[in-house]
Design an enzyme around this catalytic site. Structure first.
Site, PDB file in Angstrom:
ATOM      1  N   HIS A   1     -85.462  34.684 -39.780  1.00 56.42           N
ATOM      2  CA  HIS A   1     -86.285  35.783 -39.030  1.00 56.42           C
ATOM      3  C   HIS A   1     -85.946  35.691 -37.592  1.00 56.42           C
ATOM      4  O   HIS A   1     -86.448  34.534 -36.775  1.00 56.42           O
ATOM      5  CB  HIS A   1     -87.893  35.323 -39.045  1.00 56.42           C
ATOM      6  CG  HIS A   1     -88.354  35.657 -40.274  1.00 56.42           C
ATOM      7  ND1 HIS A   1     -88.940  36.767 -40.465  1.00 56.42           N
ATOM      8  CD2 HIS A   1     -88.721  34.915 -41.389  1.00 56.42           C
ATOM      9  CE1 HIS A   1     -89.432  37.029 -41.504  1.00 56.42           C
ATOM     10  NE2 HIS A   1     -89.450  35.821 -42.410  1.00 56.42           N
TER      11      HIS A   1
ATOM     12  N   CYS B   1     -84.958  39.265 -43.572  1.00 54.18           N
ATOM     13  CA  CYS B   1     -85.568  38.400 -44.615  1.00 54.18           C
ATOM     14  C   CYS B   1     -85.837  39.266 -45.871  1.00 54.18           C
ATOM     15  O   CYS B   1     -84.878  39.637 -46.385  1.00 54.18           O
ATOM     16  CB  CYS B   1     -86.855  37.946 -44.111  1.00 54.18           C
ATOM     17  SG  CYS B   1     -87.891  36.731 -45.205  1.00 54.18           S
TER      18      CYS B   1
ATOM     19  N   GLU C   1     -86.855  37.275 -35.052  1.00 48.93           N
ATOM     20  CA  GLU C   1     -88.174  37.700 -34.236  1.00 48.93           C
ATOM     21  C   GLU C   1     -89.032  36.260 -33.950  1.00 48.93           C
ATOM     22  O   GLU C   1     -89.757  36.168 -33.013  1.00 48.93           O
ATOM     23  CB  GLU C   1     -88.869  38.664 -34.716  1.00 48.93           C
ATOM     24  CG  GLU C   1     -89.854  38.504 -35.856  1.00 48.93           C
ATOM     25  CD  GLU C   1     -89.022  38.392 -37.198  1.00 48.93           C
ATOM     26  OE1 GLU C   1     -89.844  38.300 -38.246  1.00 48.93           O
ATOM     27  OE2 GLU C   1     -87.924  38.319 -37.267  1.00 48.93           O
TER      28      GLU C   1
END
Length: 204
Positions: free
Chosen positions: A185, A80, A187
């Site tokens: 993202h 990001c 994650e």
């Protein structure tokens, strides 16, 4: 051991939890010495471009990252804001970026009358632009979570690894040599993000 750069502008908890799920050990790095010892570097980030660069400068990490990534060829993963910082400049701010990949950041186009709102906050499918080992195990239905107002525009389109569309197509990931970076993202992208991070750890 994966070195996560801790410069105060990232949600490191989510990244550490995802990496733990795939059996990867992590350490938080806040110094140039820590970067110098890193075998793999992940630079997460959220927020504004200038704030991120100021934080890296204040910790003395800018030149350390350039030496380790460009000079030593250590695998690097920007996420990001971390992907935006790897370039040279951003329309969002005035500071120069890390300069790891020639690129700039531009704001996503918005049009309230047409329902095109910024920031872009949604899940989106990605489209590979070329074969890449980091994409192994991801099928054509792979979806990733985006939260951003700016996106990376590389000088060389050949370094674009993934594209997606938010009313207009834009670069979703960059790959050049030892540098990989995503606007989304991983994650927060469940099994798709887990697979992508696993590939980075095992194949780079």
């Amino acid at each position: 051991m994966i070195s996560l750069v801790d410069y105060g502008v990232a949600n490191l908890g989510s990244m550490r939890n995802m990496l733990r799920r795939i059996g990867a050990e992590t350490e938080l790095v806040t110094t140039a010495d820590g970067i110098a010892k890193a075998s793999k570097v992940i630079l997460p980030g959220i927020g504004a471009f200038d704030h991120g660069m100021e934080a890296l400068h204040n910790l003395g990490l800018v030149e350390a990252l350039r030496r380790r990534v460009l000079g030593d060829g250590v695998p690097f993963f920007g996420v990001c804001l971390g992907a935006q910082l790897l370039g040279e400049s951003s329309a969002e701010g005035k500071r120069p970026g890390l300069g790891l990949v020639p690129s700039r950041c531009e704001r996503l186009p918005a049009d309230g009358d047409a329902g095109i709102r910024v920031p872009h906050m949604s899940w989106a499918q990605i489209e590979p632009t070329r074969p890449d080992p980091i994409l192994g195990g991801l099928d054509e239905k792979a979806r990733f979570y985006f939260v951003h107002s700016y996106h990376v525009v590389p000088d060389d389109p050949q370094v674009i690894a993934l594209e997606t569309t938010y009313h207009h197509p834009f670069c979703a990931a960059i790959w050049r040599d030892n540098v990989f970076a995503t606007q989304f993202h991983p994650e927060k992208s469940h099994r798709f993000g887990k697979q992508l991070l696993k590939n980075f750890i095992e194949r780079y």
